[in-house]
Design an enzyme around this catalytic site. Structure first.
Site, short mmCIF file in Angstrom:
data_model
loop_
_atom_site.label_atom_id
_atom_site.label_comp_id
_atom_site.label_asym_id
_atom_site.label_seq_id
_atom_site.Cartn_x
_atom_site.Cartn_y
_atom_site.Cartn_z
N TYR A 1 -20.11 28.41 -4.80
CA TYR A 1 -20.13 29.71 -5.47
C TYR A 1 -20.79 29.60 -6.83
O TYR A 1 -20.90 28.52 -7.42
CB TYR A 1 -18.70 30.26 -5.62
CG TYR A 1 -17.85 29.43 -6.55
CD1 TYR A 1 -17.76 29.72 -7.91
CD2 TYR A 1 -17.16 28.31 -6.09
CE1 TYR A 1 -17.01 28.95 -8.77
CE2 TYR A 1 -16.40 27.53 -6.94
CZ TYR A 1 -16.32 27.85 -8.27
OH TYR A 1 -15.59 27.06 -9.13
N PHE B 1 -19.83 31.95 -15.98
CA PHE B 1 -18.53 31.46 -16.42
C PHE B 1 -18.01 30.32 -15.54
O PHE B 1 -17.11 29.59 -15.94
CB PHE B 1 -17.49 32.59 -16.47
CG PHE B 1 -17.31 33.34 -15.19
CD1 PHE B 1 -16.47 32.86 -14.21
CD2 PHE B 1 -17.97 34.54 -14.99
CE1 PHE B 1 -16.30 33.55 -13.02
CE2 PHE B 1 -17.80 35.25 -13.81
CZ PHE B 1 -16.96 34.76 -12.81
N ASP B 2 -18.59 30.15 -14.36
CA ASP B 2 -18.19 29.04 -13.51
C ASP B 2 -19.17 28.93 -12.35
O ASP B 2 -19.70 29.95 -11.88
CB ASP B 2 -16.77 29.24 -12.98
CG ASP B 2 -16.21 27.98 -12.34
OD1 ASP B 2 -16.75 26.89 -12.60
OD2 ASP B 2 -15.24 28.08 -11.58
N ILE C 1 -7.60 35.23 -6.22
CA ILE C 1 -7.60 36.64 -6.62
C ILE C 1 -7.91 37.53 -5.41
O ILE C 1 -8.62 37.11 -4.49
CB ILE C 1 -8.60 36.91 -7.76
CG1 ILE C 1 -10.01 36.48 -7.37
CG2 ILE C 1 -8.14 36.23 -9.04
CD1 ILE C 1 -11.08 36.82 -8.40
N TYR D 1 -8.79 39.91 -12.71
CA TYR D 1 -7.82 39.58 -13.76
C TYR D 1 -7.29 40.78 -14.52
O TYR D 1 -6.48 40.61 -15.44
CB TYR D 1 -8.45 38.60 -14.74
CG TYR D 1 -8.69 37.25 -14.13
CD1 TYR D 1 -7.63 36.40 -13.85
CD2 TYR D 1 -9.97 36.84 -13.81
CE1 TYR D 1 -7.85 35.17 -13.26
CE2 TYR D 1 -10.20 35.61 -13.22
CZ TYR D 1 -9.13 34.77 -12.95
OH TYR D 1 -9.34 33.57 -12.36
N PHE E 1 -19.96 37.20 -7.95
CA PHE E 1 -20.00 35.88 -7.34
C PHE E 1 -21.02 35.85 -6.21
O PHE E 1 -21.03 36.73 -5.34
CB PHE E 1 -18.63 35.52 -6.73
CG PHE E 1 -17.58 35.12 -7.70
CD1 PHE E 1 -17.53 33.82 -8.19
CD2 PHE E 1 -16.62 36.02 -8.12
CE1 PHE E 1 -16.54 33.44 -9.08
CE2 PHE E 1 -15.63 35.65 -9.00
CZ PHE E 1 -15.59 34.36 -9.49
#
Length: 250
Positions: free
Chosen positions: A152, A162-163, A180, A206, A222
């Site tokens: 991902y 962010f990731d 999530i 979130y 994503f």
């Protein structure tokens, strides 16, 4: 907000408990001098980082330092606020600032999703999740209780990464019902070999919480490639793998 209040209260505690008897020194001549300076650096650095995160901020540094200095010197006669009103002022401000930011984010997020719907390749589900099929596979399709292996790449709407397991070069495995809601719903739509792009609203991510580079009320984007599925009956019944930072909160 808890971290902010903690450091504000820490400052008040220090002012009451540790009012200095001597003027601050410009040099360090003893180990006590050194540790005093070290504590000042540590507390000051932590305060700066936390105060920068205050909604509607950062704070007015000059006023903050003025109030802190007067408290440290026990110069209470010249304070501009009644000490009994401190928490009321802080809480009232934070509640309003956070509500204003949430309202602004909601407006911006709604506009983003409405514009995104104009892309004929984007599908919107009943929950508000949006997705685009980049590559359609023909392998197994997971259930919520299965374990999946994915690659991902996660970004915010402004392009901030962010990731990314892709950047790390290592795919990740996790229980699909432990992440999530946007992931749990979205990955179930995929088949092994597929690559989808998900646009996840805050309600399926979130919400008003912040984590790392992800700010409160953020839309998460994503690109996800489904590599493998392990049916629930074949998974280990022991401790569940925690997929940080996307595991579902309890």
């Amino acid at each position: 907000m808890k971290n902010i209040l903690f450091f504000l209260l820490l400052g008040t505690f220090l002012s009451v408990q540790a009012a200095p008897k001597k003027a601050a020194k410009s040099t360090m001549k003893s180990s006590l001098d050194s540790v005093s300076y070290a504590f000042g650096m540590q507390v000051g650095g932590d305060l700066r980082k936390n105060l920068e995160t205050i909604p509607g901020g950062p704070l007015q540094t000059d006023l903050f330092i003025e109030a802190m200095t007067k408290e440290l010197k026990a110069d209470t006669a010249n304070l501009l606020l009644d000490r009994t009103k401190i928490m009321e002022v802080i809480q009232t401000y934070l509640m309003k600032a956070e509500a204003d930011q949430a309202k602004k984010a909601e407006t911006e997020n709604n506009l983003f999703f409405e514009n995104n719907k104009k892309n004929k390749n984007v599908v919107t589900t009943a929950s508000g999740l949006q997705y685009e099929v980049l590559t359609q596979g023909n392998g197994a399709q997971p259930k919520a209780t299965d374990k999946v292996k994915v690659h991902y790449h996660g970004t915010l709407t402004d392009g901030t990464v962010f990731d990314s397991s892709i950047e790390r070069g290592t795919p990740i495995e996790f229980d699909l019902d432990k992440v999530i809601p946007g992931w749990t719903e979205g990955v179930q739509l995929m088949s092994v070999g597929s690559k989808y792009r998900f646009f996840i609203p805050p309600a399926l991510a979130y919400g008003s919480r912040a984590t790392g580079k992800i700010k409160p009320n953020s839309i998460l984007i994503f690109d996800v490639e489904l590599l493998d599925v392990t049916p629930a009956q074949e998974t280990n019944n022991g401790a569940k793998f925690q997929f940080e930072p996307y595991q579902k909160s309890n």
